[in-house]
Write an enzyme that holds these catalytic residues in place. Structure first.
Site, PDB file in Angstrom:
ATOM      1  N   GLU A 187      -0.536  31.176  -9.734  1.00 31.50           N
ATOM      2  CA  GLU A 187       0.777  30.788  -9.202  1.00 31.50           C
ATOM      3  C   GLU A 187       1.330  31.833  -8.221  1.00 31.50           C
ATOM      4  O   GLU A 187       2.435  32.371  -8.411  1.00 31.50           O
ATOM      5  CB  GLU A 187       1.762  30.516 -10.331  1.00 31.50           C
ATOM      6  CG  GLU A 187       1.309  29.367 -11.215  1.00 31.50           C
ATOM      7  CD  GLU A 187       2.421  28.749 -12.053  1.00 31.50           C
ATOM      8  OE1 GLU A 187       3.376  29.454 -12.388  1.00 31.50           O
ATOM      9  OE2 GLU A 187       2.318  27.553 -12.353  1.00 31.50           O
ATOM     10  N   GLU A 347      -3.212  22.968 -13.540  1.00 33.66           N
ATOM     11  CA  GLU A 347      -2.601  22.884 -14.869  1.00 33.66           C
ATOM     12  C   GLU A 347      -1.875  21.547 -14.934  1.00 33.66           C
ATOM     13  O   GLU A 347      -1.292  21.100 -13.950  1.00 33.66           O
ATOM     14  CB  GLU A 347      -1.600  24.029 -15.095  1.00 33.66           C
ATOM     15  CG  GLU A 347      -2.272  25.385 -15.134  1.00 33.66           C
ATOM     16  CD  GLU A 347      -1.284  26.550 -15.299  1.00 33.66           C
ATOM     17  OE1 GLU A 347      -0.141  26.323 -15.731  1.00 33.66           O
ATOM     18  OE2 GLU A 347      -1.680  27.683 -14.976  1.00 33.66           O
TER      19      GLU A 347
HETATM   20  C1  GAL Z   1       2.404  28.058 -15.759  1.00 31.80           C
HETATM   21  C2  GAL Z   1       1.526  29.298 -15.767  1.00 31.80           C
HETATM   22  C3  GAL Z   1       0.708  29.375 -17.052  1.00 31.80           C
HETATM   23  C4  GAL Z   1       1.585  29.152 -18.241  1.00 31.80           C
HETATM   24  C5  GAL Z   1       2.267  27.828 -18.091  1.00 31.80           C
HETATM   25  C6  GAL Z   1       3.135  27.513 -19.297  1.00 31.80           C
HETATM   26  O1  GAL Z   1       3.403  28.142 -14.801  1.00 31.80           O
HETATM   27  O2  GAL Z   1       0.645  29.283 -14.683  1.00 31.80           O
HETATM   28  O3  GAL Z   1       0.078  30.638 -17.132  1.00 31.80           O
HETATM   29  O4  GAL Z   1       2.524  30.166 -18.352  1.00 31.80           O
HETATM   30  O5  GAL Z   1       3.088  27.851 -16.951  1.00 31.80           O
HETATM   31  O6  GAL Z   1       3.739  26.306 -19.101  1.00 31.80           O
END
Ligand code: GAL
Length: 720
Positions: A187, A347
């Site tokens: 990110e 993700e």
């Molecule tokens: C994202 C991040 C992950 C984790 C996730 C939790 O923004 O890349 O490492 O923290 O959120 O929702």
């Protein structure tokens, strides 16, 4: 690595960092190296159905069980290692990769490919102890050790340490057949502030390169205003705690441009290292949202093979159905930025609140596929036993070891194994474009950063949602896009615009295109200084309208009474309320399609349209907090623009298409919990889920989807 080697690398990286300000280093080497036709089918020939997995959190004896369970569910990809720097390198230059070798081997043995993250988003304690400058800071002061992120991309020590760990990883895994790709950092560009001495020095050099002389800078920034006229570059500071007035527009924009460039350089440096060592692998990174603090269009053009973003859009079935368009917007943005439209969700939310239907999981997956995503990786396989996110649930494996939502998961896995391959070559064609410009975003504010509380992305999102009502594909593109391929260009918040872009938009309209602009369009030059014109400035003639009197600005003057005003579209009874602004428009050839009611604005135009040569310009002199307002606008625009739906489906059903040389694929996505019976197709199509040919009607239950295929040979054309 001993201390001397480290310092040497630090010195080198410092030089590299500085030269990056002069010319982006390694742009040529970092450029997409994988040639067409020579790609590994494992990469783009199928859909990545995956999850984030952290072997370093669990006893090695549990890995085998986890990978086996993943395989049983149909998972074919894991992302690993993006927060493992201290495990890979427990002491300076002392690397331990055996554990990751074993984890990759086990994953591969279960038919699961690996995307490796470079672990530079969270620095090990020893590095901070040796070089506290590896962390940056925010308005509260320097970041202190203990969390994650907050690194300083301009710190020579940080740059050297990154070069060292990324080189070691690239050498170890760049040829590993079970590693299909790399995620740079995690990110990048979040959090949005990096205030520290190294960044400030780098900012001064960046300004010097951009402006050449202080005279030029003072002229452009209007140094006479409040006496902020600089006589030495070192006087230019981040105004993190100025007594009054905060960040002025020119330094705000310059800082955000600099911030983006520093993160681009940080990622580019890693891409150069990986490119040299890797074979048959891709490079991507997971933007928290493509529409934030780093110019994703540039990153993708210069050094990524695909874009990716982290999809935390709220599960369907909670809140208004339009929330799901948040995913569509980010998908379409990532797709338009991605080389050859390649993107995926690095993700994807693995949390289904108890009050949300599980069916929404499948719908979200189909929204991805419909918009052209090449995969999604759930976050995450199982929640950590301890650590900042120990209460973040996962619908996949819960604490008692059981697998939840198994049947939906298996169904999606099975369907996507088939559809992913079938759609591998299919791309998206759109005749509606939403313009996205980072400079305007950065000067108007984004995320929680908004100079005047009217953040750019709010309106972008509203216009995107509104125009989805036309049930056609939407591209999200930069100002440099080829406008001639579109019928309709929606350009909200185009305050800053250069003359060349105005001329290109004028030509687009002259040739028959429809352009939608909103308040304050064209009022600023690209340096954020005001043009000496009334809104919409250089667009006034083609829009046939001018804002002569001052606007009613509810943000600047919160005492103004909003409730006094309404907006009503011609020929309709529905009224909307303005949200932050009303311009006072005088018609100069245009006709109103919506007017204000109430107060002294009663009867004045709120939205206008004007015929300009072969095309039309719509001008929206207000905004609204309701999606319905933008939908009403879109319907009016669509009705004159010959923009019929790809498939006419009920309100709340999203319609999207993809196509390859032989087939057009249509997706009907019921974003609502209403059942829609008997949606008629204009010609017989293949129902890809029912595996049935000659289908002419579709029924969609709550949150259900249909995937249809229409052969181009059978006379089907792109429905445009
Ligand atoms: C994202 C991040 C992950 C984790 C996730 C939790 O923004 O890349 O490492 O923290 O959120 O929702």
């Amino acid at each position: 690595m001993d201390r001397r080697t480290f310092n040497k690398l630090a010195g080198l990286a410092g030089l590299v960092g500085i030269s990056a300000l002069v010319k982006p280093e390694g742009t040529a080497e970092a450029h997409t190296a994988i040639e067409e036709g020579k790609e590994n089918r494992k990469q783009w020939g199928r859909y990545f159905m995956g999850t984030a997995y952290y072997p370093e959190w669990w006893a090695p004896s549990e890995w085998e069980i986890d990978f086996r369970q993943m395989q049983e569910l149909g998972i074919n990809t894991v992302r690993m290692g993006e927060f493992a720097w201290a495990i890979y390198e427990p002491a300076p230059g002392k690397f331990e990769f055996d554990w990751m070798d074993r984890a990759i081997a086990l994953a591969n043995r279960h038919g699961i490919d690996v995307i490796l993250g470079t672990p530079t988003a969270s620095v090990p304690p020893w590095l901070y102890q040796l070089h506290p400058d590896v962390l940056s800071g925010n308005v509260m002061g320097p970041y202190t050790y203990g969390g994650r992120k907050g690194y300083c991309p301009s710190s020579p020590s940080y740059q050297a340490a990154c070069a060292s760990i990324v080189t070691a990883l690239a050498e170890r895994y760049g040829h590993h057949p079970g590693v299909i790709g790399w995620q740079l950092d995690n990110e990048p560009g979040f959090p949005f502030d990096a205030f520290d001495p190294d960044s400030e020095r780098a900012f001064q050099m960046w300004l010097k390169k951009r402006y050449g002389t202080l005279d030029a800078l003072n002229r452009e920034w209007n140094g006479a205003f409040w006496s902020n006229r600089y006589s030495d570059w070192s006087q230019i500071k981040f105004p993190t705690n100025s007594a009054e007035g905060g960040w002025q527009p020119a330094i705000t924009l310059a800082y955000r441009r600099f911030f983006s460039d520093s993160f681009l350089s940080h990622l580019r440096r890693q891409a150069v290292i990986l490119r040299k060592a890797m074979k048959d692998q891709f490079i991507a990174t997971n933007w928290p949202s493509p529409a934030w603090s780093v110019d994703v269009f540039t990153a993708a053009t210069e050094f990524l093979d695909a874009t990716a973003w982290d999809n935390y859009v709220i599960p369907p079935g909670i809140g208004e159905f339009q929330r799901q368009y948040g995913a569509g917007f980010n998908h379409d943005f990532s797709r338009c930025a991605g080389p050859r439209q390649r993107f995926f969700c690095a993700e994807q939310i693995a949390y289904v609140p108890a009050n949300a239907p599980e069916e929404g999981l499948r719908l979200q997956a189909y929204i991805n596929l419909a918009h052209g995503s090449h995969g999604h990786l759930y976050f995450e396989w199982r929640r950590p036993q301890a650590g900042g996110e120990q209460y973040r649930p996962s619908f996949i494996k819960s604490f008692d070891g059981s697998i939840q939502a198994k049947s939906i998961f298996k169904q999606v896995g099975k369907e996507f194994a088939r559809l992913g391959t079938r759609l591998a070559e299919a791309t998206t064609r759109a005749d509606i474009a939403l313009l996205y410009n980072f400079d305007n975003e950065w000067s108007q504010g984004f995320g929680s950063l908004g100079p005047k509380g009217r953040p750019y992305n709010n309106e972008e999102g509203h216009y995107y949602n509104g125009f989805k009502v036309l049930q056609r594909n939407v591209d999200v593109v930069p100002l440099s896009a080829d406008f001639s391929t579109y019928k309709l260009i929606v350009a909200p918040n185009l305050h800053m615009v250069d003359d060349a872009t105005v001329a290109r938009l004028r030509a687009f309209v002259s040739d028959g295109g429809i352009l939608v602009l909103n308040y304050r369009a064209g009022t600023q030059k690209m340096d954020v200084s005001m043009r000496r014109v009334l809104p919409p400035g250089p667009f006034a003639e083609m829009a046939g309208v001018i804002a002569e009197a001052n606007e009613v600005d509810f943000i600047e003057y919160p005492v103004l009474e909003k409730a006094e005003f309404e907006i009503i579209f011609s020929g309709s009874d529905t009224v909307f309320r303005p949200h932050t602004i009303l311009e006072s428009l005088t018609l100069q050839g245009a006709e109103p399609i919506a007017t204000f009611r109430g107060g002294r604005m009663a009867g004045r135009p709120a939205i206008t349209r004007n015929r300009h040569r072969q095309g039309w310009v719509f001008y929206v002199g207000t905004d609204c907090a309701e999606d319905g307002f933008y939908e009403a606008l879109a319907r009016t625009v669509g009705s004159i623009g010959r923009l019929p739906p790809l498939i006419a489906a009920p309100y709340g059903v999203e319609v999207v298409s993809r196509e390859d040389s032989k087939t057009i694929f249509y997706f009907l996505l019921n974003l609502t919990e209403t059942t829609h019976n008997d949606i008629r197709l204009s010609k017989p199509m293949e129902d890809l889920l029912a595996e049935q040919a000659g289908v002419t009607r579709v029924t969609l239950g709550p949150l259900k989807v249909a995937a249809l295929a229409s052969s181009k040979d059978a006379g089907a054309k792109y429905a445009g």
